[in-house]
Design an enzyme around this catalytic site. Structure first.
Site, short mmCIF file in Angstrom:
data_model
loop_
_atom_site.label_atom_id
_atom_site.label_comp_id
_atom_site.label_asym_id
_atom_site.label_seq_id
_atom_site.Cartn_x
_atom_site.Cartn_y
_atom_site.Cartn_z
N GLY A 90 0.80 -1.22 0.00
CA GLY A 90 0.00 0.00 0.00
C GLY A 90 0.83 1.27 0.00
O GLY A 90 2.03 1.25 -0.23
N GLU A 182 -5.55 0.18 6.52
CA GLU A 182 -5.97 -1.21 6.31
C GLU A 182 -5.23 -2.28 7.12
O GLU A 182 -5.78 -3.36 7.37
CB GLU A 182 -5.80 -1.59 4.81
CG GLU A 182 -6.72 -0.85 3.85
CD GLU A 182 -6.21 0.54 3.47
OE1 GLU A 182 -5.01 0.82 3.72
OE2 GLU A 182 -6.99 1.35 2.96
N ASP A 205 2.86 10.40 1.37
CA ASP A 205 2.57 11.71 1.96
C ASP A 205 3.49 11.93 3.15
O ASP A 205 3.79 10.98 3.87
CB ASP A 205 1.11 11.75 2.48
CG ASP A 205 0.11 11.43 1.40
OD1 ASP A 205 -0.22 12.32 0.63
OD2 ASP A 205 -0.30 10.25 1.31
N1 HPA Z 1 -3.32 9.08 5.98
C1 HPA Z 1 -3.97 7.92 5.99
N2 HPA Z 1 -3.79 6.99 5.06
C2 HPA Z 1 -2.93 7.25 4.07
C3 HPA Z 1 -2.22 8.43 4.00
C4 HPA Z 1 -2.42 9.40 5.00
O1 HPA Z 1 -1.82 10.49 4.99
N3 HPA Z 1 -1.44 8.39 2.88
C5 HPA Z 1 -1.67 7.20 2.30
N4 HPA Z 1 -2.57 6.50 3.01
#
Ligand code: HPA
Length: 234
Positions: A90, A182, A205
């Site tokens: 993921g 998840e 991110d």
């Molecule tokens: N927060 C929650 N789930 C995520 C994020 C995030 O910043 N980036 C990718 N999946």
């Protein structure tokens, strides 16, 4: 065999399944990394493919976003399609300033604000752990691929748009490496079904900094992680 959410011929899933959240990433993984990928299910446009990697059968299918969606697909794969091992591949947000974009987390455990833990344990606040064998194998595979990966604990949140603006800082102070939505669900399903699971996640991110991957990078920029997952299962 048909379940409410998967319609694939009996025996068509390999014992090992990669699960991205995104169905387009699942298709990309099948078309890019598998030899002879065959489409085996596409209920709700969640396409599942089986092919081979280095001569060994392997499948890929998306989990969708969030713990409830992951729990549906993981349960049906383990319980009705005889899947033995699932590796979630993921994306996640980095909670630590030292962990940058595109770096890879190997989640040995996942804490959560979801009810999934207590639903499975009759109220006990049990840990959500990855399978130790898969953690060991991923760690060794990461070393042999020369990858910069980080092994540790992540947080599986129920909300992407959390109303508590202090949540990320609190999770950072608690030492969580990253946040996604998840892993804790997958770990409880695997433990309930007596099967194996692991989450590997690419940082998309930065929550203690600024920057994020584009939607295209999220869909395709996961090559190192997929190689790591395939090598882990080898
Ligand atoms: N927060 C929650 N789930 C995520 C994020 C995030 O910043 N980036 C990718 N999946």
């Amino acid at each position: 065999m048909t379940t409410p959410h998967i319609s694939a011929p009996d025996g068509s899933f390999a014992p090992d399944v990669l699960m991205p959240g995104d169905p387009l990433r699942a298709r990309h993984i099948a078309q890019t990394y598998f030899d002879d990928p065959q489409l085996i299910t596409s209920v709700r446009a969640i396409e599942g493919y089986t092919g081979t990697w280095n001569g060994k059968p392997v499948s890929v299918m998306a989990s969708g976003m969030g713990i409830p969606s992951m729990c549906i697909y993981a349960t049906e794969l383990f319980r009705f399609y005889d899947v033995q091992r699932i590796i979630r591949v993921g994306t996640c947000g980095s909670l630590q300033p030292a962990i940058g974009l595109n770096e890879v987390l190997i989640a040995s455990s996942a804490s959560t604000d979801s009810n999934v833990t207590t639903s499975y344990t009759g109220g006990l606040e049990a840990a959500s752990n990855a399978s130790p064998d898969l953690v060991r194998s991923a760690s060794a595979a990461s070393d042999s691929l020369g990858l910069k990966s980080h092994l540790g604990s992540i947080f599986s949140s129920d909300l992407f748009y959390h109303p508590d603006e202090t949540i990320n800082d609190r999770l950072t102070s608690l030492g969580f490496l990253g946040i996604e939505m998840e892993a804790a669900g997958l770990y409880h399903v695997a433990s309930h079904e007596r099967r194996e699971a692991l989450t590997i996640a690419t940082v998309s991110d930065l929550l203690q900094g600024s920057g994020s991957l584009t939607p295209e990078e999220r869909e395709t920029g996961v090559g190192k992680m997929v190689e790591l997952a395939l090598q882990t299962l080898a």
